[in-house]
Design an enzyme around this catalytic site. Structure first.
Site, PDB file in Angstrom:
ATOM      1  N   TYR A 141       0.908  -1.059   0.148  1.00 20.95           N
ATOM      2  CA  TYR A 141       0.112   0.009  -0.176  1.00 20.95           C
ATOM      3  C   TYR A 141       0.723   1.351  -0.054  1.00 20.95           C
ATOM      4  O   TYR A 141       2.053   1.436   0.783  1.00 20.95           O
ATOM      5  CB  TYR A 141      -0.771   0.040   1.161  1.00 20.95           C
ATOM      6  CG  TYR A 141      -1.708   1.265   1.399  1.00 20.95           C
ATOM      7  CD1 TYR A 141      -1.550   2.289   2.172  1.00 20.95           C
ATOM      8  CD2 TYR A 141      -2.811   1.470   0.555  1.00 20.95           C
ATOM      9  CE1 TYR A 141      -2.485   3.329   2.538  1.00 20.95           C
ATOM     10  CE2 TYR A 141      -3.712   2.371   0.446  1.00 20.95           C
ATOM     11  CZ  TYR A 141      -3.499   3.389   1.620  1.00 20.95           C
ATOM     12  OH  TYR A 141      -4.242   4.594   1.832  1.00 20.95           O
ATOM     13  N   ASP A 236       9.392   2.962  -0.788  1.00 20.44           N
ATOM     14  CA  ASP A 236       8.427   3.439  -0.013  1.00 20.44           C
ATOM     15  C   ASP A 236       8.679   3.365   1.738  1.00 20.44           C
ATOM     16  O   ASP A 236       8.452   2.352   2.167  1.00 20.44           O
ATOM     17  CB  ASP A 236       7.114   3.063  -0.455  1.00 20.44           C
ATOM     18  CG  ASP A 236       5.917   3.666   0.948  1.00 20.44           C
ATOM     19  OD1 ASP A 236       4.547   3.496  -0.043  1.00 20.44           O
ATOM     20  OD2 ASP A 236       6.243   4.255   1.712  1.00 20.44           O
ATOM     21  N   LYS A 264       4.691  10.007   8.480  1.00 19.96           N
ATOM     22  CA  LYS A 264       4.390   9.375   9.695  1.00 19.96           C
ATOM     23  C   LYS A 264       5.488   9.934  10.831  1.00 19.96           C
ATOM     24  O   LYS A 264       5.441  11.101  11.171  1.00 19.96           O
ATOM     25  CB  LYS A 264       4.351   7.837   9.574  1.00 19.96           C
ATOM     26  CG  LYS A 264       3.200   7.412   8.862  1.00 19.96           C
ATOM     27  CD  LYS A 264       3.191   5.633   8.790  1.00 19.96           C
ATOM     28  CE  LYS A 264       2.171   5.221   7.866  1.00 19.96           C
ATOM     29  NZ  LYS A 264       0.756   5.219   8.346  1.00 19.96           N
TER      30      LYS A 264
HETATM   31  P1  KE4 Z   1      -0.738   8.458   4.327  1.00 17.50           P
HETATM   32  O1  KE4 Z   1      -1.403   8.962   2.855  1.00 17.50           O
HETATM   33  O2  KE4 Z   1      -1.982   7.564   4.852  1.00 17.50           O
HETATM   34  O3  KE4 Z   1      -0.048   9.644   4.964  1.00 17.50           O
HETATM   35  O4  KE4 Z   1       0.445   7.419   3.901  1.00 17.50           O
HETATM   36  C1  KE4 Z   1      -0.005   6.367   2.954  1.00 17.50           C
HETATM   37  C2  KE4 Z   1       1.024   5.242   2.936  1.00 17.50           C
HETATM   38  C3  KE4 Z   1       1.939   5.191   2.088  1.00 17.50           C
HETATM   39  N1  KE4 Z   1       3.153   4.152   2.398  1.00 17.50           N
HETATM   40  C4  KE4 Z   1       2.816   3.366   3.443  1.00 17.50           C
HETATM   41  C5  KE4 Z   1       3.720   1.856   3.333  1.00 17.50           C
HETATM   42  C6  KE4 Z   1       1.739   3.267   3.895  1.00 17.50           C
HETATM   43  O5  KE4 Z   1       1.541   2.372   5.203  1.00 17.50           O
HETATM   44  C7  KE4 Z   1       0.701   4.427   4.102  1.00 17.50           C
HETATM   45  C8  KE4 Z   1      -0.308   4.502   5.105  1.00 17.50           C
HETATM   46  N2  KE4 Z   1      -0.467   3.418   5.989  1.00 17.50           N
HETATM   47  C9  KE4 Z   1      -1.742   3.207   6.660  1.00 17.50           C
HETATM   48  C10 KE4 Z   1      -1.775   2.302   7.690  1.00 17.50           C
HETATM   49  N3  KE4 Z   1      -1.430   0.857   6.958  1.00 17.50           N
HETATM   50  C11 KE4 Z   1      -2.463   4.570   7.222  1.00 17.50           C
HETATM   51  C12 KE4 Z   1      -3.642   4.311   7.776  1.00 17.50           C
HETATM   52  C13 KE4 Z   1      -4.902   4.872   7.214  1.00 17.50           C
HETATM   53  O6  KE4 Z   1      -4.933   4.649   6.221  1.00 17.50           O
HETATM   54  O7  KE4 Z   1      -5.534   5.439   8.121  1.00 17.50           O
END
Ligand code: KE4
Length: 425
Positions: A141, A236, A264
Protein backbone atom coordinates in the site's frame (compact mmCIF):
# COMPACT_ATOMS: atom_id res chain seq x y z
CA UNK A 1 -21.30 3.69 25.22
CA UNK A 2 -20.74 7.32 24.24
CA UNK A 3 -18.64 5.93 21.37
CA UNK A 4 -21.69 4.10 20.02
CA UNK A 5 -23.83 7.22 20.20
CA UNK A 6 -21.18 9.35 18.53
CA UNK A 7 -20.58 6.66 15.90
CA UNK A 8 -24.25 6.74 14.89
CA UNK A 9 -24.03 10.52 14.48
CA UNK A 10 -20.67 10.30 12.68
CA UNK A 11 -22.02 7.79 10.16
CA UNK A 12 -24.64 10.32 9.08
CA UNK A 13 -21.97 12.93 8.41
CA UNK A 14 -18.90 11.05 7.13
CA UNK A 15 -18.57 7.88 5.01
CA UNK A 16 -18.40 5.05 7.55
CA UNK A 17 -18.28 7.69 10.29
CA UNK A 18 -14.55 8.10 9.84
CA UNK A 19 -11.96 10.05 7.91
CA UNK A 20 -9.96 6.95 7.02
CA UNK A 21 -11.49 3.50 6.35
CA UNK A 22 -9.27 1.38 8.61
CA UNK A 23 -10.50 3.36 11.63
CA UNK A 24 -14.08 2.21 11.37
CA UNK A 25 -13.63 -1.33 12.76
CA UNK A 26 -15.78 -2.75 9.92
CA UNK A 27 -13.33 -5.56 9.16
CA UNK A 28 -13.26 -6.64 12.83
CA UNK A 29 -17.02 -6.31 13.36
CA UNK A 30 -16.78 -3.95 16.30
CA UNK A 31 -17.65 -0.33 17.15
CA UNK A 32 -14.89 2.25 16.81
CA UNK A 33 -13.87 3.77 20.13
CA UNK A 34 -13.76 7.55 19.94
CA UNK A 35 -10.48 8.63 21.52
CA UNK A 36 -10.41 11.70 23.74
CA UNK A 37 -6.71 11.82 24.57
CA UNK A 38 -3.47 9.89 24.57
CA UNK A 39 -0.36 9.86 26.74
CA UNK A 40 2.76 7.73 26.32
CA UNK A 41 1.64 4.21 25.36
CA UNK A 42 -1.96 4.84 26.42
CA UNK A 43 -5.14 5.80 24.61
CA UNK A 44 -8.25 6.98 26.49
CA UNK A 45 -11.70 6.85 24.89
CA UNK A 46 -14.65 9.15 25.53
CA UNK A 47 -16.16 6.53 27.88
CA UNK A 48 -13.11 6.77 30.09
CA UNK A 49 -11.63 3.41 29.05
CA UNK A 50 -7.84 3.13 29.01
CA UNK A 51 -5.95 1.07 26.43
CA UNK A 52 -2.38 0.02 25.84
CA UNK A 53 -1.94 1.40 22.33
CA UNK A 54 -0.28 -0.70 19.59
CA UNK A 55 -1.30 1.61 16.72
CA UNK A 56 0.64 4.75 17.64
CA UNK A 57 -1.40 6.63 15.03
CA UNK A 58 -0.30 3.94 12.50
CA UNK A 59 3.39 4.57 13.10
CA UNK A 60 4.16 8.26 13.82
CA UNK A 61 4.16 8.03 17.62
CA UNK A 62 7.48 6.17 17.97
CA UNK A 63 8.30 8.15 21.15
CA UNK A 64 4.80 7.63 22.54
CA UNK A 65 1.89 10.05 22.63
CA UNK A 66 2.18 13.67 23.83
CA UNK A 67 5.95 13.56 24.10
CA UNK A 68 6.88 16.67 26.18
CA UNK A 69 9.70 17.76 23.87
CA UNK A 70 7.55 17.44 20.75
CA UNK A 71 4.63 19.27 22.39
CA UNK A 72 6.92 22.08 23.59
CA UNK A 73 8.33 22.50 20.08
CA UNK A 74 4.79 22.68 18.63
CA UNK A 75 3.71 25.25 21.25
CA UNK A 76 6.73 27.46 20.55
CA UNK A 77 6.23 27.27 16.78
CA UNK A 78 2.47 27.89 17.00
CA UNK A 79 2.99 31.08 19.02
CA UNK A 80 4.84 32.50 15.99
CA UNK A 81 1.94 31.79 13.64
CA UNK A 82 0.57 28.61 12.10
CA UNK A 83 1.35 28.94 8.41
CA UNK A 84 3.04 31.49 6.17
CA UNK A 85 3.09 29.95 2.69
CA UNK A 86 6.65 31.16 2.49
CA UNK A 87 10.14 29.71 2.97
CA UNK A 88 11.18 29.09 6.58
CA UNK A 89 14.36 28.02 8.36
CA UNK A 90 12.54 25.03 9.85
CA UNK A 91 12.22 23.47 6.39
CA UNK A 92 15.97 23.80 5.86
CA UNK A 93 16.66 22.19 9.25
CA UNK A 94 14.26 19.33 8.47
CA UNK A 95 15.71 18.77 4.99
CA UNK A 96 19.25 18.76 6.39
CA UNK A 97 18.27 16.28 9.13
CA UNK A 98 16.77 13.77 6.69
CA UNK A 99 19.57 14.13 4.11
CA UNK A 100 22.17 13.63 6.87
CA UNK A 101 20.42 10.52 8.23
CA UNK A 102 19.52 8.85 4.90
CA UNK A 103 22.58 9.03 2.58
CA UNK A 104 20.65 8.05 -0.58
CA UNK A 105 18.60 11.24 -0.17
CA UNK A 106 20.62 14.09 -1.70
CA UNK A 107 17.62 16.41 -2.06
CA UNK A 108 14.11 16.31 -0.62
CA UNK A 109 10.68 17.91 -0.98
CA UNK A 110 8.23 18.15 1.93
CA UNK A 111 4.56 17.32 1.34
CA UNK A 112 1.58 16.64 3.64
CA UNK A 113 1.08 12.87 3.61
CA UNK A 114 2.59 9.57 2.60
CA UNK A 115 0.16 9.48 -0.32
CA UNK A 116 1.49 12.76 -1.65
CA UNK A 117 5.04 11.54 -1.16
CA UNK A 118 4.65 8.35 -3.20
CA UNK A 119 2.41 9.99 -5.81
CA UNK A 120 5.00 12.72 -6.37
CA UNK A 121 7.92 10.28 -6.44
CA UNK A 122 6.13 8.25 -9.13
CA UNK A 123 5.51 11.40 -11.18
CA UNK A 124 9.18 12.39 -10.79
CA UNK A 125 10.28 8.94 -11.94
CA UNK A 126 8.03 9.14 -15.01
CA UNK A 127 9.23 12.66 -15.79
CA UNK A 128 12.90 11.76 -15.33
CA UNK A 129 12.82 8.54 -17.41
CA UNK A 130 10.21 9.56 -19.96
CA UNK A 131 8.56 6.19 -19.37
CA UNK A 132 4.93 5.57 -18.31
CA UNK A 133 4.70 2.23 -16.52
CA UNK A 134 5.25 1.54 -12.85
CA UNK A 135 5.65 -1.79 -11.08
CA UNK A 136 4.17 -2.19 -7.60
CA UNK A 137 3.75 -5.37 -5.57
CA UNK A 138 0.40 -7.01 -4.78
CA UNK A 139 -0.54 -6.24 -1.21
CA UNK A 140 1.74 -3.25 -0.85
CA UNK A 141 0.00 0.00 0.00
CA UNK A 142 1.43 3.33 -1.06
CA UNK A 143 -1.48 5.64 -0.20
CA UNK A 144 -4.58 6.36 -2.23
CA UNK A 145 -3.36 8.06 -5.43
CA UNK A 146 -4.99 6.47 -8.51
CA UNK A 147 -1.88 4.73 -9.83
CA UNK A 148 -1.26 3.06 -6.47
CA UNK A 149 -4.77 1.64 -5.93
CA UNK A 150 -4.15 -1.52 -7.92
CA UNK A 151 -4.11 -4.70 -5.78
CA UNK A 152 -3.20 -2.48 -2.85
CA UNK A 153 -2.89 -3.48 0.78
CA UNK A 154 -4.00 -1.97 4.10
CA UNK A 155 -7.62 -0.80 4.12
CA UNK A 156 -8.02 -1.80 0.47
CA UNK A 157 -7.52 -5.52 1.21
CA UNK A 158 -9.50 -5.17 4.45
CA UNK A 159 -12.40 -3.70 2.47
CA UNK A 160 -12.34 -6.82 0.31
CA UNK A 161 -12.00 -4.72 -2.85
CA UNK A 162 -8.50 -5.41 -4.27
CA UNK A 163 -8.56 -2.26 -6.36
CA UNK A 164 -10.61 0.93 -6.15
CA UNK A 165 -13.56 2.07 -8.19
CA UNK A 166 -12.94 5.36 -9.94
CA UNK A 167 -9.46 4.49 -11.16
CA UNK A 168 -9.57 4.69 -14.96
CA UNK A 169 -8.37 1.76 -17.10
CA UNK A 170 -5.86 4.15 -18.66
CA UNK A 171 -4.33 4.77 -15.26
CA UNK A 172 -4.53 1.19 -14.03
CA UNK A 173 -2.98 -0.12 -17.28
CA UNK A 174 0.22 1.76 -16.48
CA UNK A 175 0.45 0.10 -13.07
CA UNK A 176 1.88 -3.40 -13.33
CA UNK A 177 1.81 -5.69 -10.32
CA UNK A 178 4.45 -8.21 -9.31
CA UNK A 179 4.58 -10.76 -6.50
CA UNK A 180 6.64 -9.76 -3.47
CA UNK A 181 9.56 -12.14 -2.81
CA UNK A 182 9.24 -13.53 -6.38
CA UNK A 183 11.99 -11.91 -8.41
CA UNK A 184 10.92 -13.89 -11.50
CA UNK A 185 7.61 -12.01 -11.55
CA UNK A 186 9.59 -8.76 -11.75
CA UNK A 187 11.88 -10.07 -14.48
CA UNK A 188 8.86 -11.17 -16.54
CA UNK A 189 7.30 -7.71 -16.36
CA UNK A 190 10.52 -6.05 -17.48
CA UNK A 191 10.88 -8.58 -20.33
CA UNK A 192 7.29 -7.97 -21.49
CA UNK A 193 7.44 -4.18 -21.14
CA UNK A 194 10.88 -3.42 -22.56
CA UNK A 195 12.05 0.17 -21.98
CA UNK A 196 8.54 1.15 -20.75
CA UNK A 197 8.98 0.86 -16.99
CA UNK A 198 9.91 4.08 -15.19
CA UNK A 199 10.25 2.62 -11.71
CA UNK A 200 9.47 -0.07 -9.22
CA UNK A 201 7.87 1.23 -6.02
CA UNK A 202 8.24 -1.08 -3.04
CA UNK A 203 7.74 -1.17 0.69
CA UNK A 204 11.16 -2.63 1.53
CA UNK A 205 9.37 -4.39 4.41
CA UNK A 206 5.69 -4.53 3.48
CA UNK A 207 3.46 -3.77 6.47
CA UNK A 208 0.11 -3.47 4.72
CA UNK A 209 -0.66 -7.12 4.09
CA UNK A 210 0.46 -7.67 7.62
CA UNK A 211 4.24 -7.43 8.12
CA UNK A 212 6.01 -9.49 5.43
CA UNK A 213 9.78 -9.95 5.43
CA UNK A 214 11.84 -9.80 2.23
CA UNK A 215 13.54 -13.14 1.54
CA UNK A 216 17.36 -13.00 1.63
CA UNK A 217 18.66 -11.38 -1.56
CA UNK A 218 15.24 -10.38 -2.93
CA UNK A 219 15.71 -6.64 -2.46
CA UNK A 220 19.28 -6.75 -3.75
CA UNK A 221 18.09 -8.65 -6.86
CA UNK A 222 15.32 -6.10 -7.33
CA UNK A 223 17.79 -3.22 -7.16
CA UNK A 224 20.09 -4.98 -9.69
CA UNK A 225 17.29 -5.73 -12.18
CA UNK A 226 16.06 -2.14 -12.03
CA UNK A 227 19.57 -0.85 -12.77
CA UNK A 228 19.93 -3.31 -15.67
CA UNK A 229 16.68 -1.94 -17.14
CA UNK A 230 17.43 1.73 -16.40
CA UNK A 231 14.36 1.83 -14.16
CA UNK A 232 14.35 3.63 -10.81
CA UNK A 233 13.80 2.09 -7.37
CA UNK A 234 11.37 4.08 -5.24
CA UNK A 235 11.57 2.86 -1.65
CA UNK A 236 8.33 3.54 0.18
CA UNK A 237 9.65 4.09 3.72
CA UNK A 238 6.53 5.83 5.01
CA UNK A 239 6.33 3.15 7.73
CA UNK A 240 9.91 1.84 7.90
CA UNK A 241 11.64 5.23 7.64
CA UNK A 242 13.17 6.12 11.04
CA UNK A 243 11.26 3.07 12.39
CA UNK A 244 13.77 0.28 11.63
CA UNK A 245 16.60 2.59 12.68
CA UNK A 246 17.73 6.10 11.78
CA UNK A 247 18.55 4.98 8.24
CA UNK A 248 15.32 3.00 7.86
CA UNK A 249 14.94 -0.26 5.94
CA UNK A 250 17.42 0.81 3.27
CA UNK A 251 20.16 0.99 5.90
CA UNK A 252 18.96 -2.25 7.50
CA UNK A 253 19.24 -4.10 4.16
CA UNK A 254 22.19 -2.15 2.73
CA UNK A 255 20.26 -0.70 -0.23
CA UNK A 256 20.66 2.58 -2.13
CA UNK A 257 17.29 3.38 -3.75
CA UNK A 258 17.06 6.16 -6.34
CA UNK A 259 14.18 7.79 -4.46
CA UNK A 260 12.53 7.36 -1.06
CA UNK A 261 9.09 8.33 0.22
CA UNK A 262 8.65 9.25 3.88
CA UNK A 263 5.74 10.06 6.19
CA UNK A 264 4.43 9.30 9.69
CA UNK A 265 7.48 9.51 12.04
CA UNK A 266 8.98 12.56 10.26
CA UNK A 267 5.87 14.53 11.23
CA UNK A 268 5.90 13.59 14.91
CA UNK A 269 2.11 13.20 14.67
CA UNK A 270 1.48 16.22 12.46
CA UNK A 271 0.55 15.90 8.74
CA UNK A 272 3.92 15.52 7.00
CA UNK A 273 5.27 13.48 4.11
CA UNK A 274 8.40 13.87 2.01
CA UNK A 275 10.05 12.44 -1.06
CA UNK A 276 13.68 12.69 -2.03
CA UNK A 277 16.63 10.97 -3.61
CA UNK A 278 19.23 11.49 -6.29
CA UNK A 279 19.95 15.15 -7.02
CA UNK A 280 19.68 14.65 -10.80
CA UNK A 281 16.13 13.35 -10.35
CA UNK A 282 15.01 15.91 -7.77
CA UNK A 283 16.30 18.74 -9.96
CA UNK A 284 13.49 17.79 -12.37
CA UNK A 285 10.92 18.99 -9.81
CA UNK A 286 9.36 22.44 -10.26
CA UNK A 287 10.48 25.16 -10.04
CA UNK A 288 13.83 23.69 -11.25
CA UNK A 289 12.42 21.28 -13.82
CA UNK A 290 9.33 20.19 -15.67
CA UNK A 291 7.78 17.83 -13.09
CA UNK A 292 5.15 19.89 -11.30
CA UNK A 293 4.29 19.32 -7.62
CA UNK A 294 3.12 21.84 -5.03
CA UNK A 295 1.29 22.23 -1.71
CA UNK A 296 -0.18 25.10 0.31
CA UNK A 297 0.82 23.60 3.65
CA UNK A 298 3.93 21.71 2.54
CA UNK A 299 6.74 22.33 5.06
CA UNK A 300 4.25 23.90 7.48
CA UNK A 301 6.27 25.47 10.33
CA UNK A 302 4.30 23.84 13.16
CA UNK A 303 4.49 20.43 11.49
CA UNK A 304 8.22 20.92 10.86
CA UNK A 305 8.72 21.77 14.53
CA UNK A 306 7.07 18.50 15.57
CA UNK A 307 9.08 16.49 13.06
CA UNK A 308 12.38 18.15 13.91
CA UNK A 309 11.82 17.56 17.63
CA UNK A 310 11.01 13.89 17.12
CA UNK A 311 13.84 13.19 14.64
CA UNK A 312 16.34 15.07 16.83
CA UNK A 313 15.34 13.02 19.87
CA UNK A 314 15.78 9.81 17.84
CA UNK A 315 19.14 10.99 16.44
CA UNK A 316 20.51 11.92 19.89
CA UNK A 317 19.19 8.77 21.61
CA UNK A 318 19.88 5.79 19.30
CA UNK A 319 19.31 3.49 22.30
CA UNK A 320 15.60 4.13 21.67
CA UNK A 321 15.79 1.61 18.84
CA UNK A 322 17.32 -1.17 20.93
CA UNK A 323 14.64 -0.51 23.56
CA UNK A 324 11.66 -0.73 21.21
CA UNK A 325 13.15 -3.61 19.23
CA UNK A 326 13.76 -5.69 22.38
CA UNK A 327 10.24 -5.04 23.67
CA UNK A 328 8.84 -6.03 20.28
CA UNK A 329 10.94 -9.20 20.25
CA UNK A 330 9.57 -10.06 23.71
CA UNK A 331 6.03 -9.45 22.38
CA UNK A 332 6.53 -11.60 19.25
CA UNK A 333 8.27 -14.49 21.02
CA UNK A 334 5.62 -14.41 23.74
CA UNK A 335 2.88 -14.65 21.11
CA UNK A 336 4.65 -17.52 19.35
CA UNK A 337 4.87 -19.36 22.70
CA UNK A 338 1.15 -18.80 23.28
CA UNK A 339 0.30 -20.16 19.83
CA UNK A 340 2.19 -23.32 20.74
CA UNK A 341 0.46 -23.83 24.09
CA UNK A 342 -3.02 -22.91 22.84
CA UNK A 343 -2.72 -24.70 19.50
CA UNK A 344 -4.24 -21.71 17.65
CA UNK A 345 -3.30 -21.71 13.95
CA UNK A 346 -1.53 -18.41 13.43
CA UNK A 347 1.92 -17.07 12.63
CA UNK A 348 3.85 -14.00 13.75
CA UNK A 349 5.84 -11.93 11.25
CA UNK A 350 8.08 -9.39 12.93
CA UNK A 351 11.04 -7.07 12.42
CA UNK A 352 12.36 -4.26 14.62
CA UNK A 353 9.39 -2.75 16.46
CA UNK A 354 6.84 -3.96 13.88
CA UNK A 355 4.86 -7.20 14.05
CA UNK A 356 1.64 -8.84 12.90
CA UNK A 357 -0.20 -11.89 14.28
CA UNK A 358 -1.59 -13.49 11.12
CA UNK A 359 -4.42 -16.00 11.56
CA UNK A 360 -3.38 -18.58 8.98
CA UNK A 361 -1.85 -22.07 9.18
CA UNK A 362 0.90 -21.20 6.72
CA UNK A 363 3.80 -18.83 6.50
CA UNK A 364 3.08 -15.45 4.91
CA UNK A 365 5.60 -14.27 2.33
CA UNK A 366 3.32 -12.46 -0.12
CA UNK A 367 -0.22 -11.20 -0.86
CA UNK A 368 -1.64 -14.63 -1.83
CA UNK A 369 -0.34 -16.10 1.43
CA UNK A 370 -1.82 -13.16 3.38
CA UNK A 371 -5.24 -13.73 1.84
CA UNK A 372 -5.39 -17.18 3.49
CA UNK A 373 -5.84 -15.41 6.83
CA UNK A 374 -9.09 -16.01 8.74
CA UNK A 375 -10.05 -12.35 9.12
CA UNK A 376 -13.19 -13.21 11.14
CA UNK A 377 -11.02 -15.03 13.67
CA UNK A 378 -8.70 -12.01 13.79
CA UNK A 379 -11.80 -9.86 14.43
CA UNK A 380 -12.80 -12.01 17.41
CA UNK A 381 -9.25 -11.85 18.77
CA UNK A 382 -9.15 -8.07 18.29
CA UNK A 383 -12.44 -7.56 20.17
CA UNK A 384 -11.40 -9.86 23.00
CA UNK A 385 -8.19 -7.86 23.39
CA UNK A 386 -9.99 -4.52 23.19
CA UNK A 387 -12.36 -5.57 25.99
CA UNK A 388 -9.27 -6.22 28.14
CA UNK A 389 -7.82 -2.79 27.37
CA UNK A 390 -5.43 -3.71 24.56
CA UNK A 391 -5.85 -1.67 21.38
CA UNK A 392 -4.44 -3.57 18.37
CA UNK A 393 -4.89 -2.70 14.70
CA UNK A 394 -8.64 -3.01 13.88
CA UNK A 395 -7.78 -5.00 10.74
CA UNK A 396 -5.78 -8.16 10.07
CA UNK A 397 -3.52 -6.68 7.39
CA UNK A 398 -1.80 -4.03 9.48
CA UNK A 399 1.06 -3.92 11.98
CA UNK A 400 1.49 -3.53 15.71
CA UNK A 401 3.84 -0.64 16.56
CA UNK A 402 5.89 -0.53 19.78
CA UNK A 403 6.91 2.91 21.08
CA UNK A 404 9.58 4.20 23.43
CA UNK A 405 6.80 4.67 26.01
CA UNK A 406 5.89 0.95 26.15
CA UNK A 407 7.32 -0.99 29.10
CA UNK A 408 8.11 -4.61 29.92
CA UNK A 409 5.05 -4.58 32.19
CA UNK A 410 2.89 -3.47 29.24
CA UNK A 411 4.14 -6.41 27.18
CA UNK A 412 3.62 -8.86 30.06
CA UNK A 413 0.06 -7.63 30.54
CA UNK A 414 -0.63 -7.75 26.80
CA UNK A 415 0.58 -11.35 26.62
CA UNK A 416 -1.65 -12.30 29.58
CA UNK A 417 -4.62 -10.78 27.75
CA UNK A 418 -3.59 -12.51 24.51
CA UNK A 419 -3.56 -15.91 26.25
CA UNK A 420 -7.14 -15.36 27.46
CA UNK A 421 -8.21 -14.12 24.00
CA UNK A 422 -6.58 -17.01 22.15
CA UNK A 423 -8.04 -19.62 24.50
CA UNK A 424 -11.52 -18.11 24.00
CA UNK A 425 -11.35 -18.22 20.17
P1 KE4 B 1 -0.78 8.49 4.24
O1 KE4 B 1 -1.27 9.17 2.97
O2 KE4 B 1 -1.88 7.70 4.92
O3 KE4 B 1 -0.08 9.47 5.18
O4 KE4 B 1 0.35 7.46 3.85
C1 KE4 B 1 0.06 6.48 2.88
C2 KE4 B 1 1.01 5.31 3.05
C3 KE4 B 1 2.06 5.17 2.17
N1 KE4 B 1 2.94 4.15 2.27
C4 KE4 B 1 2.81 3.23 3.26
C5 KE4 B 1 3.81 2.12 3.36
C6 KE4 B 1 1.75 3.32 4.20
O5 KE4 B 1 1.63 2.39 5.17
C7 KE4 B 1 0.83 4.38 4.10
C8 KE4 B 1 -0.34 4.53 5.05
N2 KE4 B 1 -0.45 3.55 6.07
C9 KE4 B 1 -1.79 3.29 6.56
C10 KE4 B 1 -1.74 2.15 7.56
N3 KE4 B 1 -1.33 0.94 6.98
C11 KE4 B 1 -2.38 4.54 7.16
C12 KE4 B 1 -3.62 4.32 7.97
C13 KE4 B 1 -4.84 4.80 7.24
O6 KE4 B 1 -4.97 4.56 6.02
O7 KE4 B 1 -5.69 5.42 7.95
Amino acid sequence: MKSEILYEKAKKLMPGGVNSPVRNFQSVGDTPRFISRAQGARLYDIDGNEYIDYIGSWGPMILGHANPEVLEAVRRAAENGLSFGAATEAEVIMAQLICDLVPSVEMIRMVNSGTEATMSAVRAARGFTGRNKIIKFEGCYHGHSDAMLVKAGSGVISSGVPSSLGVTPGCANDTLTAVFNDIGSVQDLFANNKDQIAAVIVELVPANMGVVLPKPGFLQDLQRICAENAALVIADEVITGFRLGLGGAQEYYGLKPDMTAFGKIIGGGMPVGAYGGRKDIMQQIAPCGGVYQAGTLSGNPVAMAAGIAQLTKLKNNPQIYSHIDSLSAKFSSGLRELLKVTGVAATVNAIGSLSTLLFTEQEVHNYTDALTCDTKRYGRFFSAMLKQGIYLAPAQFEAAFISYSHTEADIDRTLECAEKALRAL
